[in-house]
Scaffold this motif. Structure first.
Motif, short mmCIF file in Angstrom:
data_model
loop_
_atom_site.label_atom_id
_atom_site.label_comp_id
_atom_site.label_asym_id
_atom_site.label_seq_id
_atom_site.Cartn_x
_atom_site.Cartn_y
_atom_site.Cartn_z
N MET A 78 3.64 -15.83 2.53
CA MET A 78 4.23 -15.04 1.48
C MET A 78 3.51 -15.30 0.16
O MET A 78 3.00 -16.38 -0.07
CB MET A 78 5.71 -15.37 1.31
N ILE A 79 3.53 -14.31 -0.68
CA ILE A 79 2.90 -14.42 -1.99
C ILE A 79 4.00 -14.69 -3.01
O ILE A 79 4.99 -13.97 -3.08
CB ILE A 79 2.14 -13.13 -2.34
N VAL A 80 3.82 -15.73 -3.80
CA VAL A 80 4.81 -16.11 -4.78
C VAL A 80 4.41 -15.55 -6.14
O VAL A 80 3.27 -15.74 -6.58
CB VAL A 80 4.95 -17.65 -4.85
N TRP A 81 5.35 -14.84 -6.79
CA TRP A 81 5.10 -14.32 -8.13
C TRP A 81 4.96 -15.48 -9.10
O TRP A 81 5.70 -16.46 -9.05
CB TRP A 81 6.24 -13.42 -8.59
N ASP A 82 3.99 -15.36 -9.99
CA ASP A 82 3.75 -16.38 -11.00
C ASP A 82 3.55 -15.64 -12.33
O ASP A 82 2.69 -14.77 -12.43
CB ASP A 82 2.50 -17.16 -10.61
N ASP A 83 4.33 -15.99 -13.33
CA ASP A 83 4.24 -15.30 -14.62
C ASP A 83 2.87 -15.41 -15.27
O ASP A 83 2.59 -14.70 -16.23
CB ASP A 83 5.33 -15.80 -15.57
N ASP A 96 3.66 -4.77 -15.42
CA ASP A 96 4.12 -6.03 -14.83
C ASP A 96 5.22 -5.80 -13.81
O ASP A 96 5.22 -6.42 -12.74
CB ASP A 96 4.61 -6.99 -15.93
N ARG A 97 6.15 -4.90 -14.11
CA ARG A 97 7.23 -4.57 -13.17
C ARG A 97 6.65 -4.00 -11.88
O ARG A 97 7.03 -4.39 -10.77
CB ARG A 97 8.21 -3.59 -13.80
N ASP A 98 5.69 -3.09 -12.02
CA ASP A 98 5.05 -2.50 -10.84
C ASP A 98 4.35 -3.56 -10.00
O ASP A 98 4.47 -3.57 -8.77
CB ASP A 98 4.04 -1.42 -11.23
N HIS A 99 3.60 -4.43 -10.67
CA HIS A 99 2.88 -5.48 -9.93
C HIS A 99 3.85 -6.37 -9.16
O HIS A 99 3.62 -6.72 -8.00
CB HIS A 99 2.04 -6.32 -10.89
N LYS A 100 4.94 -6.72 -9.82
CA LYS A 100 5.95 -7.56 -9.17
C LYS A 100 6.57 -6.84 -7.97
O LYS A 100 6.75 -7.43 -6.90
CB LYS A 100 7.02 -7.97 -10.17
N ASN A 101 6.86 -5.55 -8.14
CA ASN A 101 7.42 -4.76 -7.03
C ASN A 101 6.45 -4.65 -5.87
O ASN A 101 6.84 -4.76 -4.70
CB ASN A 101 7.82 -3.36 -7.51
N ILE A 102 5.18 -4.45 -6.18
CA ILE A 102 4.16 -4.35 -5.13
C ILE A 102 4.12 -5.66 -4.33
O ILE A 102 4.07 -5.64 -3.09
CB ILE A 102 2.78 -4.00 -5.71
N PHE A 122 4.44 -0.80 5.60
CA PHE A 122 3.10 -0.59 5.07
C PHE A 122 3.05 0.69 4.23
O PHE A 122 2.45 0.73 3.16
CB PHE A 122 2.07 -0.51 6.20
N ARG A 123 3.69 1.74 4.71
CA ARG A 123 3.72 3.01 3.97
C ARG A 123 4.39 2.84 2.61
O ARG A 123 3.99 3.48 1.64
CB ARG A 123 4.45 4.09 4.78
N GLU A 124 5.38 1.98 2.53
CA GLU A 124 6.05 1.72 1.26
C GLU A 124 5.09 1.04 0.28
O GLU A 124 5.06 1.37 -0.91
CB GLU A 124 7.30 0.88 1.48
N SER A 158 1.38 5.34 -6.60
CA SER A 158 2.16 5.69 -7.78
C SER A 158 1.73 4.83 -8.97
O SER A 158 1.54 5.33 -10.09
CB SER A 158 3.65 5.49 -7.49
N HIS A 159 1.57 3.55 -8.74
CA HIS A 159 1.17 2.62 -9.80
C HIS A 159 -0.22 2.98 -10.34
O HIS A 159 -0.42 3.03 -11.56
CB HIS A 159 1.17 1.19 -9.26
N LEU A 160 -1.16 3.24 -9.45
CA LEU A 160 -2.52 3.58 -9.91
C LEU A 160 -2.53 4.89 -10.68
O LEU A 160 -3.25 5.03 -11.67
CB LEU A 160 -3.48 3.63 -8.72
N HIS A 161 -1.73 5.84 -10.25
CA HIS A 161 -1.61 7.10 -10.98
C HIS A 161 -1.09 6.85 -12.40
O HIS A 161 -1.64 7.39 -13.37
CB HIS A 161 -0.68 8.06 -10.23
N ASP A 162 -0.07 6.03 -12.51
CA ASP A 162 0.49 5.69 -13.82
C ASP A 162 -0.54 4.97 -14.70
O ASP A 162 -0.67 5.26 -15.89
CB ASP A 162 1.74 4.82 -13.69
N GLU A 163 -1.29 4.05 -14.10
CA GLU A 163 -2.32 3.31 -14.87
C GLU A 163 -3.41 4.27 -15.35
O GLU A 163 -3.88 4.14 -16.47
CB GLU A 163 -2.92 2.19 -14.04
#
Length: 67
Positions: free
Chosen positions: A1-6, A16-22, A46-48, A55-60
């Motif tokens: 698992m990947i642990v979120w780190d501020d 930041d919210r998008d990255h955390k959700n991803i 995987f599709r999610e 969506s995130h890349l489009h927003d960026e």
């Protein structure tokens, strides 16, 4: 698992919210694979991730175009 780190925050709340959700979706995918879940569950997971990233890349792209 990947642990979120501020320490990986970029300072833009929306990004930041998008990255955390991803990362959360990636962790769900990893969990589904490790649990040897049904193929459809793994595929849906995987599709999610894919949907969230597109969506995130489009927003960026829109944010960068506006600058």
């Amino acid at each position: 698992m990947i642990v979120w780190d501020d320490s990986i925050l970029v300072g833009i709340p929306r990004v930041d919210r998008d990255h955390k959700n991803i990362l959360e979706y990636i962790n769900r995918f990893i969990g589904a694979v490790e649990a040897e879940s049904k193929t459809t569950t793994i595929h849906d997971s995987f599709r999610e991730i894919e949907r969230c990233i597109y969506s995130h890349l489009h927003d960026e792209e829109q944010m960068l175009s506006a600058i």
